[in-house]
Structure formats: C-alpha cells, structure tokens
Motif scaffolding. Structure first.
Motif, mmCIF file in Angstrom:
data_model
loop_
_atom_site.group_PDB
_atom_site.id
_atom_site.type_symbol
_atom_site.label_atom_id
_atom_site.label_comp_id
_atom_site.label_asym_id
_atom_site.label_seq_id
_atom_site.Cartn_x
_atom_site.Cartn_y
_atom_site.Cartn_z
ATOM 1 N N ASP A 1 27.857 49.493 69.685
ATOM 2 C CA ASP A 1 28.707 50.117 68.669
ATOM 3 C C ASP A 1 29.585 51.241 69.211
ATOM 4 O O ASP A 1 30.458 51.736 68.491
ATOM 5 C CB ASP A 1 27.838 50.676 67.525
ATOM 6 N N GLN A 2 29.384 51.647 70.460
ATOM 7 C CA GLN A 2 30.170 52.755 71.021
ATOM 8 C C GLN A 2 31.675 52.497 70.985
ATOM 9 O O GLN A 2 32.439 53.379 70.567
ATOM 10 C CB GLN A 2 29.726 53.047 72.460
ATOM 11 N N PRO A 3 32.167 51.299 71.382
ATOM 12 C CA PRO A 3 33.613 51.056 71.324
ATOM 13 C C PRO A 3 34.193 51.202 69.924
ATOM 14 O O PRO A 3 35.328 51.661 69.761
ATOM 15 C CB PRO A 3 33.750 49.614 71.827
ATOM 16 N N LYS A 4 33.416 50.831 68.909
ATOM 17 C CA LYS A 4 33.909 50.913 67.525
ATOM 18 C C LYS A 4 34.083 52.363 67.106
ATOM 19 O O LYS A 4 35.127 52.745 66.548
ATOM 20 C CB LYS A 4 32.925 50.204 66.580
ATOM 21 N N PHE A 5 33.072 53.188 67.380
ATOM 22 C CA PHE A 5 33.161 54.598 67.004
ATOM 23 C C PHE A 5 34.212 55.332 67.828
ATOM 24 O O PHE A 5 34.929 56.201 67.317
ATOM 25 C CB PHE A 5 31.790 55.274 67.158
ATOM 26 N N MET A 6 34.331 54.983 69.111
ATOM 27 C CA MET A 6 35.333 55.619 69.961
ATOM 28 C C MET A 6 36.749 55.278 69.485
ATOM 29 O O MET A 6 37.632 56.135 69.443
ATOM 30 C CB MET A 6 35.158 55.203 71.416
ATOM 31 N N ALA A 7 36.972 54.003 69.117
ATOM 32 C CA ALA A 7 38.286 53.582 68.622
ATOM 33 C C ALA A 7 38.628 54.300 67.318
ATOM 34 O O ALA A 7 39.783 54.705 67.109
ATOM 35 C CB ALA A 7 38.313 52.073 68.424
ATOM 36 N N LEU A 8 37.638 54.463 66.453
ATOM 37 C CA LEU A 8 37.859 55.207 65.212
ATOM 38 C C LEU A 8 38.229 56.660 65.508
ATOM 39 O O LEU A 8 39.091 57.243 64.842
ATOM 40 C CB LEU A 8 36.600 55.174 64.338
ATOM 41 N N PHE A 9 37.596 57.219 66.547
ATOM 42 C CA PHE A 9 37.825 58.623 66.859
ATOM 43 C C PHE A 9 39.224 58.845 67.404
ATOM 44 O O PHE A 9 39.993 59.643 66.882
ATOM 45 C CB PHE A 9 36.774 59.127 67.854
ATOM 46 N N TYR A 10 39.588 58.112 68.494
ATOM 47 C CA TYR A 10 40.897 58.393 69.087
ATOM 48 C C TYR A 10 42.041 57.677 68.389
ATOM 49 O O TYR A 10 43.202 58.015 68.608
ATOM 50 C CB TYR A 10 40.937 58.115 70.598
ATOM 51 N N GLY A 11 41.744 56.713 67.511
ATOM 52 C CA GLY A 11 42.808 56.023 66.789
ATOM 53 C C GLY A 11 43.019 56.500 65.372
ATOM 54 O O GLY A 11 44.070 56.243 64.781
ATOM 55 N N VAL A 12 42.011 57.213 64.800
ATOM 56 C CA VAL A 12 42.097 57.640 63.406
ATOM 57 C C VAL A 12 41.883 59.144 63.262
ATOM 58 O O VAL A 12 42.717 59.861 62.694
ATOM 59 C CB VAL A 12 41.064 56.887 62.535
ATOM 60 N N VAL A 13 40.760 59.642 63.781
ATOM 61 C CA VAL A 13 40.407 61.051 63.591
ATOM 62 C C VAL A 13 41.374 61.980 64.330
ATOM 63 O O VAL A 13 41.884 62.950 63.751
ATOM 64 C CB VAL A 13 38.949 61.309 64.058
ATOM 65 N N THR A 14 41.640 61.685 65.608
ATOM 66 C CA THR A 14 42.516 62.556 66.405
ATOM 67 C C THR A 14 43.918 62.685 65.813
ATOM 68 O O THR A 14 44.426 63.806 65.681
ATOM 69 C CB THR A 14 42.580 62.066 67.865
ATOM 70 N N PRO A 15 44.601 61.573 65.424
ATOM 71 C CA PRO A 15 45.926 61.729 64.802
ATOM 72 C C PRO A 15 45.912 62.534 63.509
ATOM 73 O O PRO A 15 46.899 63.189 63.178
ATOM 74 C CB PRO A 15 46.355 60.280 64.532
ATOM 75 N N ALA A 16 44.783 62.477 62.772
ATOM 76 C CA ALA A 16 44.693 63.245 61.525
ATOM 77 C C ALA A 16 44.455 64.735 61.799
ATOM 78 O O ALA A 16 44.932 65.599 61.045
ATOM 79 C CB ALA A 16 43.564 62.697 60.656
ATOM 80 N N LEU A 17 43.734 65.040 62.882
ATOM 81 C CA LEU A 17 43.412 66.444 63.188
ATOM 82 C C LEU A 17 44.529 67.176 63.926
ATOM 83 O O LEU A 17 44.674 68.391 63.781
ATOM 84 C CB LEU A 17 42.130 66.512 64.020
ATOM 85 N N ASN A 18 45.310 66.455 64.724
ATOM 86 C CA ASN A 18 46.331 67.097 65.562
ATOM 87 C C ASN A 18 47.272 68.035 64.802
ATOM 88 O O ASN A 18 47.505 69.167 65.243
ATOM 89 C CB ASN A 18 47.140 66.050 66.327
ATOM 90 N N PRO A 19 47.846 67.619 63.647
ATOM 91 C CA PRO A 19 48.748 68.532 62.936
ATOM 92 C C PRO A 19 48.066 69.820 62.508
ATOM 93 O O PRO A 19 48.673 70.896 62.562
ATOM 94 C CB PRO A 19 49.187 67.716 61.711
#
Length: 315
Positions: free
Chosen positions: A266-284
């Motif tokens: 499951d690591q690839p799934k959580f990692m993809a969610l993190f750098y593909g979803v969480v990071t773009p939302a947090l950056n601003p």
C-alpha cells in the motif's frame, strides 16, 4: 496498439479495505478545491500586485500552475472511481494520465531546484542578482525545466507502455503510475526498472543535492546578516521553500529510489496521494502563511473584490 494491451484497466486501489473509500472520497472532495482555489489565488496576486513582479514570484506562479495540473491529472478520476462500483480507466485514459502526471512531477522536482538557486543568488549574491536573474533568464530557466520534465515523462512513459501485459488488466494502485505498470508487466522488465532508477537519480537525487548545497550557502550567509529583521525575512522565505521541498522529495524518493523489495503493497498508493494531492493543497498555505508580501497582496485582492461587489450592489 499491442494486442497484449487491454482496452481498459481495473484500478484495485483499496479494494481489500473498502471502509477506506468513503473517508478518502471526502478528503479528496475537500483538498482538491482547496488546491485549485489556493494556487489560483497565488497566480492572481503574483500577476496583479506590482510588488510581486520578481523572479521569486515568477517561479512561484509556475509552481502553482504545475500543482493545479498535477492534482487535476489524477483527482477527478480518483473521485469517479471511489464514487462508483466500477474502478475502471480506459487504456487511452491511463496513457494520458501517465504522461501528464509524470510531466508535472518531473518538472516540479526541477523547478524547486531552480527556485532554491534563485534564493541563493538573492541572499548570497545580492549585488549581481538583478543582473543574473533578468526576465529573459527566468523565462529560459522555466522553459528548460518544463522541456526536461516533458522529455522525462515522454521517454519513460512510452518505454513503459511498450511492455507486454499478457492480457492482464489489473493495477494494484489508485492511478496509472510507471512503477505500477512495470510491476504488472510480464516478460523481461529489468531494463525498464534500471532505466527508471537511473533517470530518477537525475530527477530527484541530483536536484535535491543542489537544493541542499544552495541552502547550506544560504544558511552561512544569513548568519552574517546583522539586521534581525533581515534574518527573519530570509529565514521566512527559505523555510517555506524547504518545507515544500521535503513534502515533495521525501515521498518521491521513498517511492522511486527505494529498493522495490522493501516497498510495502500500500505504500505507493499513500505516497501518490501525498505528493499528488496533499502537497499541491498545502503549498499555497505554506507560502501564504510564512510570507508577509503574499499575505498583504491576498488581503488587497480580497478587499478589491469585496469593494467591486459592494459598488455593483449600490449601483
């Protein structure tokens, strides 16, 4: 199209943990609009406020646009699959997602290195900064990282799509990502794995090394600044960038440079969610909360919109 390629893929995602789907759907439904609104606001204030017409905010505008494209390449499809019983994506849709997702990811890795170089010049070489980072050079640097990101994605994604799948159409992932497709392929794929590892060293490890070297020089220069206000401003700007760097590079390195044998299912799934979803939302929010100029510009933008609405109502 190779006969071994299916017409569509089944994205298994968290099929073995169906209780995760509703919370994940809710999280995506919140973070995706946050990412779009936040990054759009950064782009608007960077273009509309004259005080933000500098190389730093030019690159920040590029980063915000990248993040919007990055998260848009995967979230709508994730929401559709999580909200339905069929977890399908067409072969063409999978190929398109593969190209777009990796173009944005590769470009962002290189852009963050350029942004750290910009901060290095601004703090360590202030007398030469405006001469070196002129508009022509900024556009050239931005164009170069975009071209490099596209080249990386096209070459790696195309090579991956050539791998035979022997009729298999199930991907143990939430999206179409190069490692997931290589894992699902049959036949000889050692060359693809080796090529991906070598390319990712240049896309992840080398830029990260340059970023850390830049910030080592910046840290040394900042401690020499006599003004406490100057040190505070330099640390505020640089710390925002460093947080963004670690949010992207941490999961990216653990996903693409970590030995495959040590990666859990499951690591690839959580990692993809993190750098593909969480990071773009947090950056601003990271750049806004720790940057006085951006906060003031956002305040002016909101007040301007409010005044226009009030005036329109009065008329």
């Amino acid at each position: 199209m190779n006969n071994s390629h299916p017409k569509e893929f089944v994205l298994l995602g968290f099929a073995d943990r169906p209780w995760l789907e509703l919370p994940l759907f809710a999280i995506l439904l919140i973070t995706y609009p946050m990412a779009m609104v936040g990054n759009t606001a950064i782009i608007l204030v960077s273009r509309l406020d004259a005080r933000l017409h500098s190389p730093m905010y030019f690159f920040l505008t590029n980063l915000s646009f990248l993040d919007m494209c990055y998260t848009t390449s995967i979230v709508p499809q994730m929401l559709f699959n999580l909200g339905s019983t069929k977890k399908m994506i067409s072969y063409v849709g999978c190929a398109a997602q593969l190209y777009f997702f990796h173009t944005m990811g590769g470009t962002e890795c290189l852009l963050l290195a350029i942004m750290s170089f910009d901060r290095y010049l601004a703090i360590c070489k202030p007398l030469h900064y405006t001469l070196i980072m002129n508009p022509r050079i900024c556009i050239l640097l931005a164009s170069t990282v975009w071209l490099a990101g596209i080249t990386y994605a096209v070459s790696e994604a195309t090579a991956t799509l050539q791998l035979p799948l022997c009729g298999l159409n199930k991907l143990d992932h939430l999206l179409c990502e190069i490692p997931a497709l290589i894992k699902a392929a049959c036949g000889e794929k050692a060359a693809n794995e080796l090529t991906l590892s070598v390319v990712c060293i240049f896309m992840l490890a080398v830029p990260l090394g340059l970023i850390l070297a830049s910030y080592a020089c910046i840290g040394h220069a900042v401690f020499k600044i006599k003004s406490s206000e100057g040190r505070k401003k330099a640390f505020g700007t640089c710390s925002s960038h460093l947080i963004v760097v670690f949010l992207l590079y941490g999961p990216g390195i653990s996903m693409y440079l970590q030995p495959r044998s040590s990666i859990s299912r499951d690591q690839p799934k959580f990692m993809a969610l993190f750098y593909g979803v969480v990071t773009p939302a947090l950056n601003p929010f990271i750049y806004t909360l720790r940057n006085k100029d951006v906060k003031e510009a956002l305040g002016n933008l909101v007040r301007g919109i409010f005044c226009i609405q009030v005036t329109a109502e009065i008329i």
